[in-house]
Each structure stands twice: as C-alpha cells, then as structure tokens.
Design a protein around this motif. Sequence first.
Motif, PDB file in Angstrom:
ATOM      1  N   GLY A 325     -13.460 -18.688 -38.151  1.00 41.40           N
ATOM      2  CA  GLY A 325     -12.329 -17.924 -37.646  1.00 41.40           C
ATOM      3  C   GLY A 325     -11.935 -16.753 -38.237  1.00 41.40           C
ATOM      4  N   PHE A 326     -12.880 -15.809 -37.704  1.00 40.06           N
ATOM      5  CA  PHE A 326     -12.760 -14.482 -38.159  1.00 40.06           C
ATOM      6  C   PHE A 326     -11.580 -13.762 -37.696  1.00 40.06           C
ATOM      7  N   ILE A 327     -11.371 -12.755 -38.190  1.00 41.54           N
ATOM      8  CA  ILE A 327      -9.708 -12.025 -37.577  1.00 41.54           C
ATOM      9  C   ILE A 327     -10.163 -10.846 -37.109  1.00 41.54           C
ATOM     10  N   GLN A 328     -11.332 -10.389 -36.926  1.00 44.04           N
ATOM     11  CA  GLN A 328     -11.725  -9.253 -35.920  1.00 44.04           C
ATOM     12  C   GLN A 328     -12.749  -9.742 -34.992  1.00 44.04           C
ATOM     13  N   ALA A 329     -12.599  -8.842 -33.753  1.00 43.92           N
ATOM     14  CA  ALA A 329     -13.598  -9.100 -32.887  1.00 43.92           C
ATOM     15  C   ALA A 329     -14.920  -8.651 -33.346  1.00 43.92           C
ATOM     16  N   THR A 330     -14.909  -7.449 -34.102  1.00 51.32           N
ATOM     17  CA  THR A 330     -16.129  -6.921 -34.565  1.00 51.32           C
ATOM     18  C   THR A 330     -17.058  -7.675 -35.741  1.00 51.32           C
ATOM     19  N   ASP A 331     -16.030  -8.857 -36.323  1.00 51.73           N
ATOM     20  CA  ASP A 331     -17.011  -9.785 -37.308  1.00 51.73           C
ATOM     21  C   ASP A 331     -17.858 -10.452 -36.413  1.00 51.73           C
ATOM     22  N   TYR A 332     -17.781 -11.001 -35.228  1.00 53.24           N
ATOM     23  CA  TYR A 332     -18.543 -11.799 -34.432  1.00 53.24           C
ATOM     24  C   TYR A 332     -19.682 -11.063 -34.286  1.00 53.24           C
ATOM     25  N   VAL A 333     -19.477  -9.734 -33.785  1.00 55.10           N
ATOM     26  CA  VAL A 333     -20.613  -8.993 -33.353  1.00 55.10           C
ATOM     27  C   VAL A 333     -21.691  -8.769 -34.809  1.00 55.10           C
ATOM     28  N   GLU A 334     -21.180  -8.664 -35.877  1.00 57.26           N
ATOM     29  CA  GLU A 334     -21.881  -8.490 -37.321  1.00 57.26           C
ATOM     30  C   GLU A 334     -22.596  -9.750 -37.360  1.00 57.26           C
ATOM     31  N   ILE A 335     -22.075 -11.063 -37.161  1.00 58.70           N
ATOM     32  CA  ILE A 335     -22.611 -12.364 -37.680  1.00 58.70           C
ATOM     33  C   ILE A 335     -23.788 -12.443 -36.613  1.00 58.70           C
ATOM     34  N   VAL A 368     -24.647 -12.221 -25.959  1.00 56.50           N
ATOM     35  CA  VAL A 368     -23.889 -11.556 -24.893  1.00 56.50           C
ATOM     36  C   VAL A 368     -22.920 -12.300 -24.383  1.00 56.50           C
ATOM     37  N   GLU A 369     -23.278 -13.500 -23.791  1.00 53.25           N
ATOM     38  CA  GLU A 369     -22.153 -14.403 -23.213  1.00 53.25           C
ATOM     39  C   GLU A 369     -21.202 -14.750 -24.216  1.00 53.25           C
ATOM     40  N   TYR A 370     -21.318 -15.111 -25.366  1.00 53.79           N
ATOM     41  CA  TYR A 370     -20.394 -15.509 -26.284  1.00 53.79           C
ATOM     42  C   TYR A 370     -19.327 -14.265 -26.399  1.00 53.79           C
ATOM     43  N   LEU A 371     -19.890 -13.171 -26.590  1.00 50.63           N
ATOM     44  CA  LEU A 371     -18.836 -11.835 -26.725  1.00 50.63           C
ATOM     45  C   LEU A 371     -18.078 -11.735 -25.590  1.00 50.63           C
ATOM     46  N   LYS A 372     -18.792 -12.090 -24.577  1.00 47.10           N
ATOM     47  CA  LYS A 372     -17.908 -11.991 -23.164  1.00 47.10           C
ATOM     48  C   LYS A 372     -16.818 -12.876 -22.961  1.00 47.10           C
ATOM     49  N   GLN A 373     -17.126 -14.069 -23.127  1.00 49.37           N
ATOM     50  CA  GLN A 373     -16.279 -15.338 -22.886  1.00 49.37           C
ATOM     51  C   GLN A 373     -15.464 -15.437 -24.198  1.00 49.37           C
ATOM     52  N   GLU A 374     -15.875 -15.790 -25.430  1.00 52.60           N
ATOM     53  CA  GLU A 374     -15.040 -16.375 -26.392  1.00 52.60           C
ATOM     54  C   GLU A 374     -14.346 -15.407 -26.924  1.00 52.60           C
ATOM     55  N   GLU A 376     -13.740 -11.989 -25.950  1.00 54.15           N
ATOM     56  CA  GLU A 376     -12.697 -11.343 -25.557  1.00 54.15           C
ATOM     57  C   GLU A 376     -11.381 -12.115 -24.950  1.00 54.15           C
ATOM     58  N   GLU A 377     -11.547 -13.389 -24.956  1.00 52.34           N
ATOM     59  CA  GLU A 377     -10.354 -14.114 -24.475  1.00 52.34           C
ATOM     60  C   GLU A 377      -9.641 -14.031 -25.728  1.00 52.34           C
ATOM     61  N   SER A 382     -14.062  -6.884 -26.589  1.00 51.01           N
ATOM     62  CA  SER A 382     -15.383  -7.605 -26.955  1.00 51.01           C
ATOM     63  C   SER A 382     -15.841  -7.303 -28.296  1.00 51.01           C
ATOM     64  N   GLY A 383     -15.381  -6.350 -29.132  1.00 48.59           N
ATOM     65  CA  GLY A 383     -15.745  -6.058 -30.576  1.00 48.59           C
ATOM     66  C   GLY A 383     -17.064  -5.087 -30.343  1.00 48.59           C
ATOM     67  N   ASP A 384     -17.638  -5.078 -29.248  1.00 50.13           N
ATOM     68  CA  ASP A 384     -19.245  -4.659 -28.908  1.00 50.13           C
ATOM     69  C   ASP A 384     -18.911  -3.296 -27.842  1.00 50.13           C
ATOM     70  N   PRO A 385     -18.166  -2.165 -27.986  1.00 47.05           N
ATOM     71  CA  PRO A 385     -18.133  -1.538 -26.585  1.00 47.05           C
ATOM     72  C   PRO A 385     -19.486  -0.674 -26.346  1.00 47.05           C
ATOM     73  N   SER A 386     -20.137  -0.355 -27.668  1.00 46.14           N
ATOM     74  CA  SER A 386     -21.345   0.215 -27.074  1.00 46.14           C
ATOM     75  C   SER A 386     -22.410  -0.774 -26.974  1.00 46.14           C
ATOM     76  N   CYS A 387     -22.220  -1.876 -26.712  1.00 48.22           N
ATOM     77  CA  CYS A 387     -23.300  -2.821 -26.337  1.00 48.22           C
ATOM     78  C   CYS A 387     -24.534  -2.620 -27.470  1.00 48.22           C
ATOM     79  N   THR A 388     -24.091  -2.821 -28.778  1.00 45.20           N
ATOM     80  CA  THR A 388     -25.232  -2.487 -29.736  1.00 45.20           C
ATOM     81  C   THR A 388     -26.294  -3.599 -29.524  1.00 45.20           C
TER      82      THR A 388
END
Length: 880
Positions: A325-335, A368-374, A376-377, A382-388
């Motif tokens: 239960g992270f509080i920011q979208a970018t946290d999921y990108v980092e993990i 990629v699918e997780y960031l798009k579905q989970e 973003e909803e 997405s937390g990853d606008p530059s698609c790193t």
Amino acid sequence: KLSINAFDYNCHLDLIKLLRQEGELVKLRRARQKMSELFPLTEEIWLDWLKDEIKMASEISEREKVYELFERAVKDYICPEIWLEYAQYSIGGIGQEGGIEKVRSIFERALTAVGLHVTKGTALWEAYREFENAILETAQPAPGSIPSPEQQQVLCSQLEKIHTLFRRQLGIPLLDMEASYAEYEEWSEEPIPETTIKNYKKALQQLEKCKPYEEALLGAETPKLAEYQAYIDFEMKAGDPARIQLIYERALAENCLVPDLWARYNQYLDRQLKVKELVLSAHDRAVRNCPWTVGLWIRYLLAMERHRVEHSIISEMFEKALNAGFIQATDYVEIWQAYLDYLRRRVDFTQDSSKELEELRSAFARAVEYLKQEVEERFSESGDPSCTIMQNWARVEARLCNNMQKARELWDNIMTKGNAKYANMWLEYYNLERAHGDTQHCRKALHRAVQCTSDYPEHVCEVLLTLERIEGTLEDWDAAVQKTETRLARVNEQRAKAAEKEAALAKQEEERAEQRKQARAEKKASKKAKKTRTGDKRKADEDDEGEWGQEEGFQSHQSELPSKRHRGEGDGVLPEEDMEVETGLFGRNEKPDGPAIPKEKAPTSRKDVPKVFHDSSKDKVTVFVSNLSYTMAEPEAKLRELFGSCGEVVEIRAVFNNKGTFRGYCYVQFSEEEAARQALALDRTAVEGRPMFVSPCVDKNKNPDFKVFRYSTTLEKHKLFISGLPFSCTKEELEEVCKAHGNVKDIRLVTNRAGKPKGLAYVEYENEAQASQAVLKMDGLTVKDHVIKVMISNPPLRKLPDRSEPGRASLALAPRQIYGARGKGRTQLSMMPRALQRQSNPVAKAENGMVQNSPATSSDPPAEPKKMSNADFAKMLLKK
C-alpha cells in the motif's frame, strides 16, 4: 472493520482489549496471532500476552508453546523486560532434564542482547547472579558434614561462576555500578583482582560520558529522536558494534514508525556487522513497521540477494511489497525497477536462451501491465511517464540479447505514449540505435524526430545533419537539409505568431489600463461637477439626504457592486476600483483616503477628507491589513493596540468611503522594518470574529509575480489534508484525534473570509512517516457522526487562462467579471433593469441575409459584454 482493512493497527488493539475484558481466551489468542503476523508487537502487548499464556500453561507441552511465544517476542524488539520475564519463566522448568543449562543459555542470550543497557541492564545481571547463588546453596554440604572431593569441585566451580559474573558486570558501564562493586567486596572472601578494579574504573569513566545522554533521554518528551540521534552519534565515534546496535534498538523501540531511523540502522548493519541473521531480521522488522516506505523494501531485497537467500523467498517478499500500500505511483515504479535489476543479475547472457532470461522478460511485461492497470487506476497516473522500465527493457534486449527488433518495438511503444515531442527521448533512442543498430534505422529515427519534436527541434536537426555529414550521400544530405529547413521555418513561424499574440495581449492590457484610468478621471470630474451644482442645495445632515441623495449614490457606485454588498459583517472583498486606487498589496501610487473619521462626524463629501499621499519609499516599514469588519468602531485605536507589540507604530491609515463608513482595510506604518516583519506573523489573527489578513505593502504593478498566499501549494508528504469535518470541530478536538498517530506540529482549520469553518483542515506532522501512518489509520474515521477523508497534502494546480489564445483567456475570466467577486449567485437572477439589458449573443448575419449561427444552435461561447465606465453607465441610466 478488520475484515475491510486488516492493516488498521488501532482496531487490532481495540479488539484485543475487548476480548480480554470479556475473558474470550480462544478468540483473544487468535486476535493476537493475527496482529502479530501483520505488525511487530510492542513490549506492553507482548507482556500481556505472555502473562495470560503463562497462567494457562500447566502441562509440559503447554510450557513449550510459551517458550516458542517468548522466542517470537524477543525478535520483534530488544526489550530488557521481556528478556527478564523469559529468564525467570525458564527457572520454573529447572527440574526438567537439562533445565539448569537451559536457564543459563537464556540468561547468556539476554546478556548479549541487553546486558549493555545502561539503565536496565543491572536488573538482568542481578537476576542471573541470584539464580547462580541459589544453585550454590543447593550444592552446599549439610551442616557438620565433610564435603567429598566431587562436592568440593562442584562448589569451587559454582563459586567461580559467580565471581565471573561479578567481574563481567563491573567491566560494563551501568547505573549503580558503585553498589554492585560494594556488593562484590562484601561477598568475596578474597581480594578483588587488580584487573577487575582496572576494568571497573574504566567502565566508571565510560559511564560518566554516557550520563549526559541518558539524562537527556530521561528528561525529553516522546519521541526523543534528537536525543537518540545524539546518543547514536556518540556511540558511533566510540566504535563498539554491540553498543551501537543496542542504542539503535533502544531508539527504534520508541520510534518504530520512523523510516529514516530504520534505514540508518540497516545501513550500519549492512556495511559494518554483515551478520546474515541479524541483518535480515532488522530488515524484516523495518518493513513490517513501515510497510508504506518503498526504500525499506528495496534495501530488504538487496540484503536478501547479498546474503544468497533463495530465489523463491525473494520473489515472495517482492509480492508482499506490491501489496504494502504505497502512497505514490512512483513508489511502485521504484520497487519494480529494484526487482527487475535483481532478475537481470541472475541471467547468464552468454546463453541464447535460459529459464532466468524468460523470467526476466516475463517480469518486464508484467511490470508494464501492472503500472498500466493497477497503478493508473488507483492514482490516475502511471508514475512512469518517461517509460523508464520499458527503456531498460529495450537496453537489455539490444545490448545483452542482441535483439534490436524487440528494442525497436519497445521504443515505438514508448513514443506512442506521449514522448514523441521530446528531443531527449529521440536522442536516447538514436544513441541506442547508433550503438547496436544500423545507419538506416538511425536516419529513419532522426527524420521522425525532426518531424515530431516540439521542445528543441534545433537539437535533433543538428544531430541529423551531423549524421549525414559523416556517413550520408549527397542525396541524403540534400534531403536532410530540405527537411530541417522546412521544419525550422515552420517552427519559427509558429513562434512568431505566438510572440504576436503575446504582444497583442500586452497591448490589450495597456489599453484596458488606459480605459480604467480615463474612467477614473471621468468619475472624479463627474463627482466634482455634481458637487458644484448641488453644493448649495445639499444638507449637512445625512439623515435628511432624501431621494436625490440616494439616486446620486446609486449613480456613483453602481459599477462598484461588491462595495454595496456589506451590511454589518460583510465578506470584506475589496471593490475592484478601490484595489487599484489604494496603494499597497493591490495598489498603485495614487492618493488614498485620509485617516479614519468617526461615523457620526463623517464629512458629507470626499472634498472634506484631507488627502494623504502615499510614500512608496516607506513600503518596507508598512503592512497592508484587510478582511476587517465594516462595523469596527475606531479601527485606528483597535489596530494600534493590536500591532503595538510588534514595534513603534508611526501611523495607521484606515480607509473610509465618502459617507465615512469603514471599508475593512487599512495601512499600518512602523518606524522600523523589523517591526513590519514581525507584524506579518499576525496574519489570520481573529479580530472581532474575523480572520485579519496581514501582508507586505507591495505595488503589484511593479511586482506582478508577487504572491500573497503564504501556504505551500505543492506536495508536502509530512502534511495531511482532511475534509468532511463537522463545522463544530475545534482545533483542540482535531489535535486530540491526530496526535495518537504522531507528533503534531501544527493544525490549520480552513475558514472563509468571515472566519466560519469550512469543514477542512491541514495537519502538519513531524515527518513523512507519521503522516503516512496517520493516513492509513484516520481515513474513513468518524468524527462527531461525520466520516472524514484524509490524504497527503497535494493541492491541485490552479488553472490559469491560456494567454496564447485570447478567446480562452476572456472566457476563463468571464464568470468573475460578469457575476462579481463571488461568482454566479444561486438564483442566477439579473438585478439590472430589463430595459438596460443588452443582448449578450448577437445574431450573426450572412452575406445573403440568412442567419449562420443562431443562439440556439451555436456552440461558440457567448461574447463577453463590453465594460462601461461609471460615467457611461450614469449617462445611459439618465437617458433611459
């Protein structure tokens, strides 16, 4: 509640408390078990649980379960009380086989864990000695009998154990060391060895160095972070690993929800001690205490990889992190990035294909699918606008797998996600293609970049020309020059149009300013003419003013509708005309009204009011005060008393209208600049039930970027925004609710201009961790039958009119210009006489006389009615 949110910490506590009161032992045990699976339990919870289980344990099998419970308890936190309880409980099993050795083993482990505790370690040493003394008593021969050689050997061995305990204890800095030394002297029949005395004196010196830090902890209030940090720094300089570990554990026992403290402790363990069991245990406790902090999860995954933990366990831990239960979208990108890095390091890229490589590709696709579905909803981003993540995937395919076809597909996907307009994205792809692709695809990418890039087209044009200069044919060079010249010509044309629009807007602003200036001049001339014509007929007494006086007032103030809105406790909004005439926060260097005049002695015309010219050189020692009550009696005296504490007040210029009514704002001039700065601290002070606004005296024409709003409008992770509060909720009541989750530094209840609450509040905590924990525990909480919403403070960006399109700018401002300072009223009724209303959407005529766009079918917004000056309005009204 727990079925809805299993991570509600306080709800677990309440359930355990109720079950314990009701004596539901089976359900109580189950509730404690569930809580311990999710959270490390505090010392108090563990002791209550252990005492309850000890009461019920009578059989040997039940005692073994209690031992297992103790083992779990000592792993959560290093607590002297739990270790002492564990050792004393083990003494009860001394009669079993190996019982004595088991007790000694537990005592030794306890001394290793908390024997160095300066304030609480002594109790454990004394308990251990008492146990050994009890064993010594049982080994003594009966009175009058002669001990056998075997008995004598046992006695000597037991005495040596007690001597050793004394000597070990006296070599450690503990409180009341002097009493322990005196006890040893009294107990020992032999002189104390010189080595023991030397170690004892050395420990005493160390204790004197530790005492200031212990006293600071004793006198400080929770959470004592600063005091613990000073203590940690002291022990780090000393360099004793055991003592450093213990002070960290003591700090964490009282500050288990501070992620930064866990991070520093784990970093120390990772780099210095490097003991697998100790390191992984600390990391595990960190993520269980602060599951919302992505950095702790990343460090845990790295530590597990560093200590060669099985892949299945690391993957399982990663799945737990995703559910934290992270509080920011970018946290999921980092993990995800951390886990993908781990999977990449497992792959042997010398093989064309392997199980590890397929798992890595599968994980990339899932990420990629997780960031798009989970993600973003949940976060609407997405937390990853530059698609790193996709960029890294493409690099792996190109550099490590020699699969440029897959890398190109990925980059094509990246560009379709809104990145094609950025030059740096195209150049990143070009560099990858240049290193692992071919010239044909490089040229193709740069041609697309020239066509699509909107931020720095000159840059990609230059790179394309450089490529053709080095490797291209003449035809390639000609094509590149033609393409770049065409593109840059179009870009320059667009920029010129934008500059023209900007200049047109600036010119319009100048024209409007000139029109307003002319309108004010006409208004003043009209008033002066009216006063000249009617001067002999008007009475001095305002009560006998009659209908003509009311008519004149209507004419002169019709364009200042906001100023007519105050009756008693008005909203305090300044009329637009007054905000421009007066000097200060909103003002220009004009002649403001004179000093305040009591209402009963108010002059009958503006002519009788002495004019006070504003000296802009005194702006630094002047503050602008607004939002005051219109009915305030003697505002000068009231404000002089209020601002007197800031410094010497030179002058207070309260602003009145022509009738002598106070207009709710004034200027306070001090003798020193420091006093003016101190006066700003009185902003939002309640004066006669309304929040008083105090701001610097600034000419906005000279400082158009000056902002009055003093609160941050960006993301603040340590601050909460709370909505849905009952209007009756006070600051003290809200603080009582919030302080249970951390140290509350400030609370601001949001009110309107009249000081009435709006059901909103901002709560500032000491750090990000406390705020995050408060969100988890307070969101959805019921306060006085109102369900509140709690979130991290991140106000939305204020939408400003697009200056590049004049039509949109005028539409954006239309509601406030048409409907007044507060916008459109609920009734939406026009107060203007119907005969004076003008058609706001004139019918457009075609060349052949037919209507092109009727009002009913037109989709264009209505044109803004042309503004009229006061003089124009008066002429039109009198004509009618």
